[in-house]
Design a protein around this motif. Sequence first.
Motif, PDB file in Angstrom:
ATOM      1  N   ASN A 159       0.825  -1.205   0.000  1.00 58.72           N
ATOM      2  CA  ASN A 159       0.000   0.000   0.000  1.00 58.72           C
ATOM      3  C   ASN A 159       0.860   1.256   0.000  1.00 58.72           C
ATOM      4  N   TYR A 160       0.241   2.352  -0.405  1.00 63.72           N
ATOM      5  CA  TYR A 160       0.950   3.636  -0.446  1.00 63.72           C
ATOM      6  C   TYR A 160       0.017   4.745   0.023  1.00 63.72           C
ATOM      7  N   SER A 161       0.593   5.821   0.514  1.00 62.43           N
ATOM      8  CA  SER A 161      -0.181   6.957   1.012  1.00 62.43           C
ATOM      9  C   SER A 161      -0.233   8.067  -0.029  1.00 62.43           C
ATOM     10  N   HIS A 162      -1.318   8.843   0.007  1.00 61.95           N
ATOM     11  CA  HIS A 162      -1.463   9.997  -0.877  1.00 61.95           C
ATOM     12  C   HIS A 162      -2.463  10.954  -0.240  1.00 61.95           C
ATOM     13  N   SER A 163      -2.562  12.166  -0.769  1.00 67.52           N
ATOM     14  CA  SER A 163      -3.454  13.163  -0.175  1.00 67.52           C
ATOM     15  C   SER A 163      -4.643  13.488  -1.070  1.00 67.52           C
ATOM     16  N   ILE A 188      -2.607  -0.923  -2.793  1.00 65.16           N
ATOM     17  CA  ILE A 188      -3.760  -0.270  -2.156  1.00 65.16           C
ATOM     18  C   ILE A 188      -3.421   1.183  -1.855  1.00 65.16           C
ATOM     19  N   ASN A 189      -4.272   2.101  -2.296  1.00 66.72           N
ATOM     20  CA  ASN A 189      -4.030   3.513  -2.008  1.00 66.72           C
ATOM     21  C   ASN A 189      -4.742   3.905  -0.717  1.00 66.72           C
ATOM     22  N   VAL A 190      -4.008   4.611   0.150  1.00 67.61           N
ATOM     23  CA  VAL A 190      -4.532   5.022   1.455  1.00 67.61           C
ATOM     24  C   VAL A 190      -4.497   6.546   1.522  1.00 67.61           C
ATOM     25  N   PRO A 191      -5.655   7.205   1.525  1.00 69.29           N
ATOM     26  CA  PRO A 191      -5.679   8.671   1.497  1.00 69.29           C
ATOM     27  C   PRO A 191      -5.451   9.312   2.865  1.00 69.29           C
ATOM     28  N   TYR A 192      -4.746  10.453   2.840  1.00 65.41           N
ATOM     29  CA  TYR A 192      -4.517  11.261   4.032  1.00 65.41           C
ATOM     30  C   TYR A 192      -4.861  12.715   3.708  1.00 65.41           C
ATOM     31  N   LYS A 193      -4.812  13.575   4.716  1.00 62.77           N
ATOM     32  CA  LYS A 193      -5.251  14.955   4.537  1.00 62.77           C
ATOM     33  C   LYS A 193      -4.239  15.832   3.815  1.00 62.77           C
ATOM     34  N   GLU A 197       1.144  14.270   6.391  1.00 57.87           N
ATOM     35  CA  GLU A 197       0.567  13.006   6.833  1.00 57.87           C
ATOM     36  C   GLU A 197       0.980  11.860   5.910  1.00 57.87           C
ATOM     37  N   VAL A 198       1.120  12.183   4.606  1.00 64.86           N
ATOM     38  CA  VAL A 198       1.556  11.171   3.636  1.00 64.86           C
ATOM     39  C   VAL A 198       2.935  10.643   4.012  1.00 64.86           C
TER      40      VAL A 198
END
Length: 332
Positions: A159-163, A188-193, A197-198
């Motif tokens: 998974n990876y983080s994005h805004s 899997i994409n995991v959204p942040y604000k 946070e990413v």
Amino acid sequence: MIKRRTSSAYIHVTLAGLGCMFASATLAQGYPTKPIQLVVPFSAGGDADMAARNLSAAAQIVLGQPVIVLNKAGANGAIGATFVKDSSADGYTLLVGRIGSQVLLPALQPRTTPYQWKDFTYIGLLELNPVVCVVHPESAYRSLADLANALKAQPGKLNYSHSGPATVQNLAPQLFFASLNMRPDAAINVPYKGGNEVAMAVITKDVDFACNNLSSMTGLLSGGKLRALVTTTPERLSQFPEIPTAREAGFSQLEAVIGWSALVGPPKMNPDAVKKWADALKQVAKNQKWVAGNANFGGIPHVLSPEETEKYVSNSFSTYADLVRKAGLETQ
């Protein structure tokens, strides 16, 4: 009688025309005569906010009026951008436009975004913001090739983080997957604000990797809290010469993903105000505090004229719209 009415109407129109000319001349001589509102379409503390506050500090010295930063976050930048688009064109409400709000959002969601890239007056490009893909220092992935092999071996598991979908944090991994001939759900994409946070999601090991703006990670990289796998700049970063470029890593397609900030106004903004700002930005570019401020958050100064900026953004939109289409990322 007819002649008198015609003459009276003529005098009325002439006086109205002279009034407009006088108002324009006054603006040309006096702008700005009051504080200028600089809208940031993202939350405080992020890349756009830092770019805006850095510009504000330098520009108000040149302009002689306060430049007040106003954060209007939401909808991937669309709320703040729309607010400026619908504002008066007198030059007192401007936008720090980002690639996400001005280019990626209209490219990804062309039918639901309340504006197109060209629905603004482009005053000047401010700085470039490279994208760097990172992992945790303890990660087994020591290169982009390592990450690519893991994605192929375990499709849909990492998974990876994005805004947000309309950000480089999301588009860079998607292009990476496309270059590997993998589906958009290869991870899997995991959204942040926001960008901070990413980056923190990688540090806390909540995600396996992230491709984030350098400005959100400069201190973390310097402190050894993140390991960089690649940068999207054509040449290695002077601040982090150990990070390989996308071309060196064998993924030159990622060079297309690079962030930027630009000073943007409402459509048909008064040309005298545009010129005043364009001249001011030339002086800002020589301000060593502004240059140092960019370095603090990973921005690379790159001031362009209004004409050059509009061409740059136009080319940027064409590039991303094509990439979005080829990768099948258009959502609505």
